[in-house]
Design a protein around this motif. Structure first.
Motif, mmCIF file in Angstrom:
data_model
loop_
_atom_site.group_PDB
_atom_site.id
_atom_site.type_symbol
_atom_site.label_atom_id
_atom_site.label_comp_id
_atom_site.label_asym_id
_atom_site.label_seq_id
_atom_site.Cartn_x
_atom_site.Cartn_y
_atom_site.Cartn_z
ATOM 1 N N LEU A 1 17.927 108.910 50.264
ATOM 2 C CA LEU A 1 17.710 109.345 48.886
ATOM 3 C C LEU A 1 19.016 109.820 48.252
ATOM 4 C CD1 LEU A 1 15.702 109.853 46.607
ATOM 5 C CD2 LEU A 1 15.305 112.128 47.583
ATOM 6 N N LYS A 2 19.778 110.589 48.994
ATOM 7 C CA LYS A 2 21.062 111.079 48.507
ATOM 8 C C LYS A 2 22.006 109.911 48.202
ATOM 9 C CE LYS A 2 24.156 114.852 49.769
ATOM 10 N NZ LYS A 2 24.535 115.770 50.840
ATOM 11 N N PHE A 3 22.009 108.923 49.073
ATOM 12 C CA PHE A 3 22.851 107.752 48.875
ATOM 13 C C PHE A 3 22.416 106.964 47.638
ATOM 14 C CE2 PHE A 3 23.798 103.245 49.489
ATOM 15 C CZ PHE A 3 25.167 103.300 49.662
ATOM 16 N N LYS A 4 21.097 106.757 47.506
ATOM 17 C CA LYS A 4 20.577 105.979 46.374
ATOM 18 C C LYS A 4 20.832 106.656 45.029
ATOM 19 C CE LYS A 4 17.010 103.305 48.700
ATOM 20 N NZ LYS A 4 15.570 103.037 48.800
ATOM 21 N N THR A 5 20.848 107.978 45.007
ATOM 22 C CA THR A 5 21.090 108.689 43.753
ATOM 23 C C THR A 5 22.581 108.867 43.488
ATOM 24 O OG1 THR A 5 20.904 110.850 44.831
ATOM 25 C CG2 THR A 5 18.898 109.921 43.847
ATOM 26 N N GLY A 6 23.420 108.390 44.405
ATOM 27 C CA GLY A 6 24.870 108.457 44.213
ATOM 28 C C GLY A 6 25.496 109.763 44.626
ATOM 29 N N LYS A 7 24.706 110.693 45.121
ATOM 30 C CA LYS A 7 25.240 111.991 45.524
ATOM 31 C C LYS A 7 25.891 111.947 46.895
ATOM 32 C CE LYS A 7 21.892 114.451 42.739
ATOM 33 N NZ LYS A 7 20.714 115.295 42.740
ATOM 34 N N GLY A 8 25.677 110.857 47.601
ATOM 35 C CA GLY A 8 26.239 110.754 48.942
ATOM 36 C C GLY A 8 27.480 109.896 48.993
ATOM 37 N N LEU A 9 27.943 109.427 47.852
ATOM 38 C CA LEU A 9 29.116 108.557 47.806
ATOM 39 C C LEU A 9 30.378 109.382 47.612
ATOM 40 C CD1 LEU A 9 27.762 105.739 45.472
ATOM 41 C CD2 LEU A 9 27.992 105.666 47.945
#
Length: 105
Positions: free
Chosen positions: A90-98
């Motif tokens: 979820l974090k990756f998909k929302t861009g917060k994990g990039l």
């Protein structure tokens, strides 16, 4: 009703059908983390059979109880791993994990 002697209850072999090394090794791992376990191992009687035998010997507690507790522990571990994985996705998909490096690629 007689439930067997103290020594008989502390040793048992559990047969799981339609299972293989994947579950057996995970159960063996959780059993070996329990200080009540003096011996734990598993075997697969024949490669063509989807069955595993898990042998448990305890310090005195009923092997069935210890085996059940270890299965519960394994379930909690799996739930934790799944939750952590889902949060990371979820974090990756929302861009917060990039990171900045990931965005440039």
């Amino acid at each position: 009703m007689e439930h067997g002697s103290f020594e008989e209850q502390s040793k048992a072999t559990f047969s799981l059908t339609d299972e293989d090394h994947t579950l057996a090794n995970a159960v063996r791992f959780t059993l070996n983390q329990d200080p009540r376990v003096t011996f734990c191992g598993y075997s697969i009687p024949h490669p063509s059979d989807a069955q595993v035998n898990i042998r448990v010997q305890t310090t005195g507690d009923p092997a069935r109880e210890v085996f059940n507790d270890s299965c519960q522990d394994l379930m909690l571990i799996c739930e934790h791993v799944r939750g952590t994985f889902d949060q990371a996705v979820l974090k990756f998909k929302t861009g917060k994990g990039l990171s900045a490096m990931d965005i440039r690629k």
